[in-house]
Design a protein around this motif. Structure first.
Motif, PDB file in Angstrom:
ATOM      1  N   ILE A 194     -78.352 -77.222  55.140  1.00 18.96           N
ATOM      2  CA  ILE A 194     -77.709 -76.141  54.386  1.00 18.96           C
ATOM      3  C   ILE A 194     -76.988 -76.682  53.145  1.00 18.96           C
ATOM      4  N   PHE A 195     -76.326 -77.830  53.305  1.00 18.73           N
ATOM      5  CA  PHE A 195     -75.574 -78.460  52.217  1.00 18.73           C
ATOM      6  C   PHE A 195     -76.106 -79.877  51.987  1.00 18.73           C
ATOM      7  N   PRO A 196     -77.289 -80.017  51.394  1.00 18.60           N
ATOM      8  CA  PRO A 196     -77.860 -81.362  51.211  1.00 18.60           C
ATOM      9  C   PRO A 196     -77.035 -82.210  50.252  1.00 18.60           C
ATOM     10  N   ILE A 197     -77.137 -83.521  50.446  1.00 23.57           N
ATOM     11  CA  ILE A 197     -76.490 -84.458  49.533  1.00 23.57           C
ATOM     12  C   ILE A 197     -77.326 -84.450  48.256  1.00 23.57           C
ATOM     13  N   PRO A 198     -76.746 -84.090  47.136  1.00 23.08           N
ATOM     14  CA  PRO A 198     -77.552 -83.943  45.919  1.00 23.08           C
ATOM     15  C   PRO A 198     -78.097 -85.265  45.384  1.00 23.08           C
ATOM     16  N   ARG A 199     -79.374 -85.258  45.044  1.00 23.31           N
ATOM     17  CA  ARG A 199     -80.063 -86.350  44.336  1.00 23.31           C
ATOM     18  C   ARG A 199     -79.815 -87.728  44.911  1.00 23.31           C
ATOM     19  N   GLU A 200     -79.794 -87.822  46.219  1.00 25.74           N
ATOM     20  CA  GLU A 200     -79.542 -89.122  46.806  1.00 25.74           C
ATOM     21  C   GLU A 200     -80.632 -89.560  47.773  1.00 25.74           C
ATOM     22  N   ILE A 201     -81.549 -88.676  48.104  1.00 23.57           N
ATOM     23  CA  ILE A 201     -82.575 -89.012  49.077  1.00 23.57           C
ATOM     24  C   ILE A 201     -83.538 -90.000  48.427  1.00 23.57           C
ATOM     25  N   PRO A 202     -83.699 -91.175  49.038  1.00 24.05           N
ATOM     26  CA  PRO A 202     -84.612 -92.160  48.476  1.00 24.05           C
ATOM     27  C   PRO A 202     -86.043 -91.644  48.463  1.00 24.05           C
ATOM     28  N   GLU A 203     -86.809 -92.076  47.503  1.00 24.63           N
ATOM     29  CA  GLU A 203     -88.198 -91.639  47.336  1.00 24.63           C
ATOM     30  C   GLU A 203     -89.003 -91.803  48.607  1.00 24.63           C
TER      31      GLU A 203
ATOM     32  N   HIS B  91     -77.766 -91.344  52.909  1.00 28.11           N
ATOM     33  CA  HIS B  91     -78.701 -90.566  53.728  1.00 28.11           C
ATOM     34  C   HIS B  91     -78.961 -91.317  55.035  1.00 28.11           C
ATOM     35  N   LYS B  92     -78.923 -90.579  56.172  1.00 27.15           N
ATOM     36  CA  LYS B  92     -79.068 -91.217  57.484  1.00 27.15           C
ATOM     37  C   LYS B  92     -80.472 -91.024  58.045  1.00 27.15           C
ATOM     38  N   SER B  93     -81.014 -92.098  58.595  1.00 23.95           N
ATOM     39  CA  SER B  93     -82.262 -92.003  59.351  1.00 23.95           C
ATOM     40  C   SER B  93     -81.946 -91.430  60.728  1.00 23.95           C
ATOM     41  N   LEU B  94     -82.961 -91.144  61.523  1.00 23.04           N
ATOM     42  CA  LEU B  94     -82.748 -90.640  62.875  1.00 23.04           C
ATOM     43  C   LEU B  94     -81.945 -91.637  63.710  1.00 23.04           C
ATOM     44  N   ASN B  95     -82.299 -92.913  63.657  1.00 18.36           N
ATOM     45  CA  ASN B  95     -81.553 -93.930  64.411  1.00 18.36           C
ATOM     46  C   ASN B  95     -80.098 -94.025  63.948  1.00 18.36           C
ATOM     47  N   GLN B  96     -79.878 -93.936  62.654  1.00 16.91           N
ATOM     48  CA  GLN B  96     -78.510 -93.978  62.131  1.00 16.91           C
ATOM     49  C   GLN B  96     -77.713 -92.760  62.576  1.00 16.91           C
ATOM     50  N   ARG B  97     -78.362 -91.615  62.701  1.00 16.13           N
ATOM     51  CA  ARG B  97     -77.679 -90.415  63.200  1.00 16.13           C
ATOM     52  C   ARG B  97     -77.244 -90.603  64.653  1.00 16.13           C
TER      53      ARG B  97
ATOM     54  N   ALA C 156     -70.963 -85.090  76.523  1.00 19.88           N
ATOM     55  CA  ALA C 156     -72.356 -84.643  76.623  1.00 19.88           C
ATOM     56  C   ALA C 156     -72.574 -83.412  75.730  1.00 19.88           C
ATOM     57  N   PHE C 157     -71.654 -82.471  75.812  1.00 19.78           N
ATOM     58  CA  PHE C 157     -71.762 -81.280  74.970  1.00 19.78           C
ATOM     59  C   PHE C 157     -71.707 -81.659  73.498  1.00 19.78           C
ATOM     60  N   TYR C 158     -70.684 -82.448  73.122  1.00 18.84           N
ATOM     61  CA  TYR C 158     -70.465 -82.741  71.708  1.00 18.84           C
ATOM     62  C   TYR C 158     -71.503 -83.693  71.111  1.00 18.84           C
ATOM     63  N   ILE C 159     -72.123 -84.509  71.915  1.00 13.10           N
ATOM     64  CA  ILE C 159     -73.192 -85.361  71.377  1.00 13.10           C
ATOM     65  C   ILE C 159     -74.355 -84.484  70.915  1.00 13.10           C
ATOM     66  N   VAL C 160     -74.752 -83.554  71.758  1.00 19.31           N
ATOM     67  CA  VAL C 160     -75.840 -82.644  71.378  1.00 19.31           C
ATOM     68  C   VAL C 160     -75.379 -81.745  70.234  1.00 19.31           C
ATOM     69  N   TYR C 161     -74.184 -81.191  70.377  1.00 20.35           N
ATOM     70  CA  TYR C 161     -73.659 -80.296  69.351  1.00 20.35           C
ATOM     71  C   TYR C 161     -73.519 -81.018  68.006  1.00 20.35           C
ATOM     72  N   ALA C 162     -72.976 -82.245  68.008  1.00 21.75           N
ATOM     73  CA  ALA C 162     -72.785 -82.999  66.756  1.00 21.75           C
ATOM     74  C   ALA C 162     -74.116 -83.290  66.083  1.00 21.75           C
ATOM     75  N   PHE C 163     -75.093 -83.675  66.878  1.00 16.28           N
ATOM     76  CA  PHE C 163     -76.411 -83.970  66.306  1.00 16.28           C
ATOM     77  C   PHE C 163     -76.983 -82.730  65.630  1.00 16.28           C
ATOM     78  N   VAL C 164     -76.959 -81.595  66.338  1.00 14.14           N
ATOM     79  CA  VAL C 164     -77.510 -80.351  65.798  1.00 14.14           C
ATOM     80  C   VAL C 164     -76.681 -79.869  64.607  1.00 14.14           C
ATOM     81  N   TYR C 165     -75.355 -79.864  64.761  1.00 18.64           N
ATOM     82  CA  TYR C 165     -74.485 -79.391  63.680  1.00 18.64           C
ATOM     83  C   TYR C 165     -74.700 -80.218  62.409  1.00 18.64           C
ATOM     84  N   ASN C 166     -74.695 -81.539  62.534  1.00 15.18           N
ATOM     85  CA  ASN C 166     -74.845 -82.398  61.354  1.00 15.18           C
ATOM     86  C   ASN C 166     -76.214 -82.240  60.714  1.00 15.18           C
ATOM     87  N   TRP C 167     -77.228 -82.080  61.504  1.00 15.54           N
ATOM     88  CA  TRP C 167     -78.578 -81.891  60.972  1.00 15.54           C
ATOM     89  C   TRP C 167     -78.647 -80.571  60.209  1.00 15.54           C
TER      90      TRP C 167
END
Length: 145
Positions: free
Chosen positions: A132-141, A71-77, A116-127
């Protein structure tokens, strides 16, 4: 960690949607025929798709090794996005320069628009993808609140 099929869906969706948006825009900005820009965009998209798959697996393994989960934090993203674009830039510049018959500097300037386009697009797309497709049972408490 995401499965191989999930990573493939992620990469293909990312490139397909990105191509639909960026190809006509780049053709117009560069003053290049759509079919000529389209072939370059398709090649770069295939290159980016392979890089996306490899880079994301590597990044996930790095996170798991160093923090125990992917799971990625905002800084890691942010680091994830810039690292992906920097790796792609190393290969894309010479290809763009040759295909469009422009200097490396002109290719860099054109690519900065893509970046510039893909940085914004990648951030939004990945988020959105992660929602939509969360990583199952991996989010730390600590991060689930």
């Amino acid at each position: 960690m995401r499965t191989r099929n999930d990573r493939l869906r992620h990469a293909i969706g990312f490139e397909f949607i990105g191509l639909l948006i960026v190809t006509p825009l780049a053709s117009w900005i560069a003053g290049v025929e759509l079919n000529h820009m389209g072939l370059l965009a398709l090649f770069l998209s295939l290159l980016a798709t392979v890089w996306n798959y490899v880079y994301n697996i590597g990044f996930d393994h790095f996170l798991i090794k160093n923090q125990g989960y992917s799971h990625k934090s905002l800084n890691q993203r942010v680091v994830h996005t810039f690292g992906f674009e920097a790796g792609l830039l190393l290969v894309a510049l010479p290809v763009m320069s040759w295909w469009l018959n422009i200097s490396l500097l002109e290719a860099l300037l054109l690519d900065l628009g893509f970046v510039a386009f893909y940085i914004v697009y990648a951030f939004v797309y990945n988020w959105v993808y992660d929602k939509i497709f969360p990583i199952p049972r991996e989010i730390p408490e600590a991060m689930s609140h």
